[in-house]
Write a protein that holds these residues in place. Sequence first.
Motif, mmCIF file in Angstrom:
data_model
loop_
_atom_site.group_PDB
_atom_site.id
_atom_site.type_symbol
_atom_site.label_atom_id
_atom_site.label_comp_id
_atom_site.label_asym_id
_atom_site.label_seq_id
_atom_site.Cartn_x
_atom_site.Cartn_y
_atom_site.Cartn_z
ATOM 1 N N HIS A 63 0.830 -1.199 0.000
ATOM 2 C CA HIS A 63 0.000 0.000 0.000
ATOM 3 C C HIS A 63 0.873 1.261 0.000
ATOM 4 C CE1 HIS A 63 -3.750 2.106 0.340
ATOM 5 N NE2 HIS A 63 -3.307 2.777 1.375
ATOM 6 N N TYR A 92 1.925 1.843 -3.475
ATOM 7 C CA TYR A 92 0.777 2.362 -4.227
ATOM 8 C C TYR A 92 0.572 3.849 -3.942
ATOM 9 C CZ TYR A 92 -4.111 3.188 -5.457
ATOM 10 O OH TYR A 92 -5.265 3.711 -5.963
ATOM 11 N N ARG A 101 -1.023 8.015 -5.382
ATOM 12 C CA ARG A 101 -1.728 8.924 -4.479
ATOM 13 C C ARG A 101 -0.718 9.785 -3.718
ATOM 14 N NH1 ARG A 101 -5.641 7.624 -7.138
ATOM 15 N NH2 ARG A 101 -7.299 6.241 -6.474
ATOM 16 N N ASN A 159 -5.980 -7.259 -2.648
ATOM 17 C CA ASN A 159 -5.374 -6.157 -3.408
ATOM 18 C C ASN A 159 -6.438 -5.206 -3.940
ATOM 19 O OD1 ASN A 159 -2.674 -6.830 -3.072
ATOM 20 N ND2 ASN A 159 -2.600 -8.060 -4.937
ATOM 21 N N GLU A 160 -7.501 -5.752 -4.511
ATOM 22 C CA GLU A 160 -8.549 -4.912 -5.092
ATOM 23 C C GLU A 160 -9.363 -4.179 -4.018
ATOM 24 O OE1 GLU A 160 -9.337 -4.097 -8.286
ATOM 25 O OE2 GLU A 160 -7.424 -5.058 -8.739
ATOM 26 N N GLU A 161 -9.669 -4.848 -2.917
ATOM 27 C CA GLU A 161 -10.531 -4.260 -1.891
ATOM 28 C C GLU A 161 -9.817 -3.297 -0.955
ATOM 29 O OE1 GLU A 161 -12.386 -7.432 0.244
ATOM 30 O OE2 GLU A 161 -13.786 -7.884 -1.363
ATOM 31 N N ILE A 162 -8.555 -3.575 -0.628
ATOM 32 C CA ILE A 162 -7.885 -2.794 0.420
ATOM 33 C C ILE A 162 -6.632 -2.097 -0.083
ATOM 34 C CG2 ILE A 162 -6.762 -2.931 2.687
ATOM 35 C CD1 ILE A 162 -8.599 -5.323 3.289
ATOM 36 N N PHE A 185 -5.145 -1.456 -3.209
ATOM 37 C CA PHE A 185 -5.133 -0.528 -4.337
ATOM 38 C C PHE A 185 -6.388 0.332 -4.404
ATOM 39 C CE2 PHE A 185 -2.507 -4.157 -6.170
ATOM 40 C CZ PHE A 185 -1.323 -3.612 -5.725
ATOM 41 N N THR A 186 -6.792 0.860 -3.249
ATOM 42 C CA THR A 186 -7.968 1.756 -3.218
ATOM 43 C C THR A 186 -7.596 3.079 -2.617
ATOM 44 O OG1 THR A 186 -8.685 0.868 -1.086
ATOM 45 C CG2 THR A 186 -9.638 -0.098 -3.086
#
Length: 124
Positions: free
Chosen positions: A41, A44, A49, A118-121, A123-124
């Motif tokens: 994260h 990411y 971000r 990965n999709e839910e936590i 890379f959000t």
Amino acid sequence: MAKTIFEELGGRYERQGDYLIPCIALPAEEEQPMGIWGQRHLDYLKQYRKVTYTNLLTSGRLNAYLADIDRQAQERFVRLIEGMKQAQGITERLKEENALEWTGRLGNIRACAREIVNEEIIFT
């Protein structure tokens, strides 16, 4: 001489040659353990971000935030694996009878759970 806003907020200056340079330091932050999910994260945030990353870093909340993300992701990962194992009937008996099949099916479940986390936590 009137105080600047920086001085009114408790800031100090340091003389370097003929110049006064503000003494700026990040707030002290408690070191917390961070696992692979927190590191992913962090990467990411740094790449996609940047404003959020900078805000968390300068406010001194980055490590706590990443440790929390890591904890949430690990808990979700374990719950997903257990649920998928039960749904697909993967038991210790299968492990005893056919270890190769058990390993392959469990690897597939881990890969699916990793993608979901990965999709839910992450890379959000």
